[in-house]
Scaffold this motif. Structure first.
Motif: not given
Length: 244
Positions: A109, A113-114, A123-124, A127, A130, A209, A211
């Motif tokens: 991400g 992407a957040t 998804y929260n 990634i 938020y 993942v 980010y």
């Protein structure tokens, strides 16, 4: 003439096969937006393509969420969410994305992407957080919390950086923080306090993942340190190396 044509065809097919086999991994860059659209997205896509050329991995780009089907996603090792925003997937596309992750693949991400899929709890957690708010673009001190990850190997302990500085809510407590914002070095909007992650990684639901909150400004995609940071995260998410 027929023999020459046949030989040329065989050579082209062989060259194409060898080129395909030579790729380290395959990346899908997805940059659909249903909210704010960052001006830096084209710069980011170009930079990712150049990274693919430099580091020998294939890059396919799309903004069509209909591409999120099992038969398409299974071709890739990592999905890179290039500053996506808003609600961008329907239920079938969500299911394909989840299957991709659960098969042991990777997700990267970048920046907003957040700021994506606020009504999808899976998804929260994937990634890692938020988006909450950001102040004006500023320079700050980024602290390298973990220098044992390919996204941060090259960085100094204190990294001076200028960007749009995200603050977060709903932070997954299981993320492993790589970069932390020193809020004493800039003017915050609401702030996250002493623990203000700006880049992280983790394993989630069978996949990997990475980010990074950096990458709002166009100039980031020409910065050697940021590009190494980005590629290190992509390499980790796509291959799992060397984090074993």
């Amino acid at each position: 003439m027929k023999l020459k044509f046949l030989l040329l065809t065989v050579c082209l097919l062989t060259a194409g096969l060898m080129q395909s086999q030579a790729q380290q991994f395959r990346a899908l860059v997805f940059s659909k937006t249903a909210g704010f659209r960052h001006q830096s997205i084209p710069d980011g896509v170009v930079a990712l393509k150049k990274l693919g050329q430099t580091h020998v991995f294939s890059v396919h780009t799309t903004e069509d969420a209909n591409y999120f089907k099992d038969e398409n996603l299974e071709k890739f090792d990592v999905i890179i969410l290039m500053s996506t925003t808003g609600t961008i997937f329907n239920e079938e596309q969500k299911a394909a994305f989840q299957k991709f992750v659960r098969s042991g693949k990777g997700v990267v991400g970048i920046h907003s992407a957040t700021d994506t899929e606020y009504d999808w709890p899976w998804y929260n957690q994937l990634i890692g957080a938020y988006f909450l708010a950001h102040p004006k673009q500023q320079t700050l001190r980024l602290e390298v919390v973990d220098s044992n990850h390919p996204a941060t190997w090259h960085l100094p302990k204190n990294w001076l950086w200028t960007d749009e500085l995200y603050e977060f809510r709903n932070i997954n407590p299981n993320i492993k923080v790589l970069l932390n914002a020193d809020e004493s070095t800039y003017q915050v909007a609401k702030g996250n306090g002493a623990n203000h992650p700006m880049a992280w990684y983790h394993e989630f639901d069978g996949g990997r993942v990475f980010y990074t909150a950096l990458g709002h400004v166009e100039s980031a995609y020409e910065d050697p340190d940021f590009l190494k940071h980005l590629y290190g995260g992509i390499w980790y998410a796509a291959t799992g190396e060397p984090m074993k």
